[in-house]
Design a protein around this motif. Sequence first.
Motif, short mmCIF file in Angstrom:
data_model
loop_
_atom_site.label_atom_id
_atom_site.label_comp_id
_atom_site.label_asym_id
_atom_site.label_seq_id
_atom_site.Cartn_x
_atom_site.Cartn_y
_atom_site.Cartn_z
N ARG A 10 4.96 4.31 -13.91
CA ARG A 10 5.78 4.07 -12.73
C ARG A 10 5.40 5.04 -11.63
NH1 ARG A 10 12.28 5.18 -12.35
NH2 ARG A 10 12.44 4.97 -10.10
N PRO A 11 5.20 4.57 -10.40
CA PRO A 11 4.90 5.48 -9.29
C PRO A 11 6.03 6.49 -9.12
CG PRO A 11 4.49 3.22 -8.64
CD PRO A 11 5.19 3.16 -9.96
N THR A 12 5.68 7.73 -9.02
CA THR A 12 6.69 8.77 -8.85
C THR A 12 7.06 8.92 -7.40
OG1 THR A 12 5.02 10.47 -8.58
CG2 THR A 12 5.72 9.98 -10.84
N ALA A 13 8.20 9.63 -7.16
CA ALA A 13 8.61 9.90 -5.78
C ALA A 13 7.53 10.67 -5.05
CB ALA A 13 9.93 10.66 -5.78
N SER A 14 6.86 11.60 -5.79
CA SER A 14 5.83 12.41 -5.14
C SER A 14 4.63 11.55 -4.73
CB SER A 14 5.38 13.54 -6.07
OG SER A 14 4.84 13.02 -7.26
N SER A 15 4.30 10.53 -5.57
CA SER A 15 3.16 9.69 -5.22
C SER A 15 3.48 8.84 -4.00
CB SER A 15 2.76 8.79 -6.40
OG SER A 15 3.76 7.83 -6.67
N VAL A 16 4.71 8.36 -3.88
CA VAL A 16 5.12 7.61 -2.69
C VAL A 16 5.11 8.53 -1.47
CG1 VAL A 16 6.97 6.30 -1.61
CG2 VAL A 16 6.46 5.96 -4.03
N SER A 17 5.55 9.76 -1.66
CA SER A 17 5.52 10.73 -0.56
C SER A 17 4.09 11.01 -0.11
CB SER A 17 6.19 12.04 -0.99
OG SER A 17 7.57 11.84 -1.25
N GLN A 34 -4.91 3.37 -2.27
CA GLN A 34 -4.02 3.99 -3.24
C GLN A 34 -2.77 3.14 -3.48
OE1 GLN A 34 -3.30 8.02 -1.92
NE2 GLN A 34 -5.39 8.68 -2.41
N ALA A 35 -2.30 2.46 -2.46
CA ALA A 35 -1.13 1.60 -2.64
C ALA A 35 -1.44 0.46 -3.60
CB ALA A 35 -0.66 1.06 -1.30
N ARG A 36 -2.62 -0.12 -3.45
CA ARG A 36 -3.01 -1.20 -4.36
C ARG A 36 -3.10 -0.71 -5.80
NH1 ARG A 36 -7.76 -3.70 -0.45
NH2 ARG A 36 -6.38 -4.95 0.90
N THR A 48 8.19 -0.73 -5.90
CA THR A 48 7.34 -1.79 -5.37
C THR A 48 7.63 -2.00 -3.89
OG1 THR A 48 7.14 -2.92 -7.49
CG2 THR A 48 6.78 -4.24 -5.51
N ALA A 49 8.91 -2.04 -3.52
CA ALA A 49 9.28 -2.24 -2.13
C ALA A 49 8.75 -1.10 -1.26
CB ALA A 49 10.79 -2.34 -1.99
N ARG A 50 8.92 0.14 -1.71
CA ARG A 50 8.48 1.29 -0.92
C ARG A 50 6.97 1.27 -0.71
NH1 ARG A 50 11.96 5.89 -4.19
NH2 ARG A 50 13.95 5.60 -3.11
N VAL A 51 6.25 1.02 -1.80
CA VAL A 51 4.78 1.03 -1.70
C VAL A 51 4.30 -0.13 -0.84
CG1 VAL A 51 2.64 0.83 -3.00
CG2 VAL A 51 4.51 2.25 -3.89
N LYS A 52 4.91 -1.30 -0.99
CA LYS A 52 4.46 -2.45 -0.20
C LYS A 52 4.78 -2.30 1.28
CE LYS A 52 3.92 -6.04 -3.65
NZ LYS A 52 4.21 -7.43 -4.06
N VAL A 53 5.87 -1.63 1.61
CA VAL A 53 6.15 -1.37 3.03
C VAL A 53 5.03 -0.52 3.61
CG1 VAL A 53 7.66 -0.16 4.64
CG2 VAL A 53 8.65 -1.61 2.88
N LEU A 54 4.64 0.54 2.90
CA LEU A 54 3.57 1.40 3.40
C LEU A 54 2.24 0.65 3.44
CD1 LEU A 54 4.58 4.66 1.54
CD2 LEU A 54 4.45 4.39 4.02
N LEU A 55 1.99 -0.18 2.44
CA LEU A 55 0.77 -0.97 2.43
C LEU A 55 0.76 -1.95 3.61
CD1 LEU A 55 -1.85 -2.07 1.23
CD2 LEU A 55 -0.46 -3.43 -0.37
N ALA A 79 12.89 -5.46 -1.74
CA ALA A 79 13.96 -4.61 -1.22
C ALA A 79 15.30 -5.34 -1.26
CB ALA A 79 13.63 -4.18 0.21
N TYR A 80 15.29 -6.63 -1.01
CA TYR A 80 16.53 -7.42 -1.04
C TYR A 80 17.16 -7.37 -2.42
CZ TYR A 80 19.69 -11.37 -0.35
OH TYR A 80 20.80 -12.17 -0.26
#
Length: 219
Positions: A10-17, A34-36, A48-55, A79-80
Amino acid sequence: SQARRSSPERPTASSVSALRAAYVDRAYDRVVRQARERLQNSRSATDTARVKVLLGQAEQARGNHERAIEVLREARAAAYETDRSLARIDRALGESYGALYRWSSAASAFRRVLEATPTDQAARLALAEAYRHARQWAGAREQYTHLVRRDSSNGTWWARLANCEVELGKIGTAISHFARAHKLLPQSADVALTLSRFYRSTMQPDAARAVVDTTLTYR
């Protein structure tokens, strides 16, 4: 155990940061790559929502608006499911739709932003512009009316509101708004010529000359 080591991570908070920091640094290619990679290992709808928003935003920054829309719509669905705010995603969607001249879709996205955050003036302006480009004049008039009520010193907004009134056949109101725009933007030849033309068409030649003469003093 071996099973635990081989299970999807699972992507960690630090990886999303870290992704977010790369986006802020405008390292968009790195964000996309990296998002992919992270999405291949993500099991959480929130992550998934957080990473896809950044992607999606990185693809948008690279000018890949079709791809950005695809990813952002997927991010919105994720996100919904988690009851997260959708305003940031809808704003990005509106921007990419606008970049592709898909103005009705842009208006729908910005309208959702405004429904979520009614005091967001940037979203209201974006919605007004989307309506204007889509030639949805009643919708544009409503939003520009809100805008000039909040800031009556913006001559461009008065001129845009006046144009809406012209398209809706309200010439008298349009003249009043163009006069307001001319007072705030006396150097604008576009506003002056339009107002002068309407003054002449309504048998006000002296007013028409005065408008043009005022603008000529700025040349």
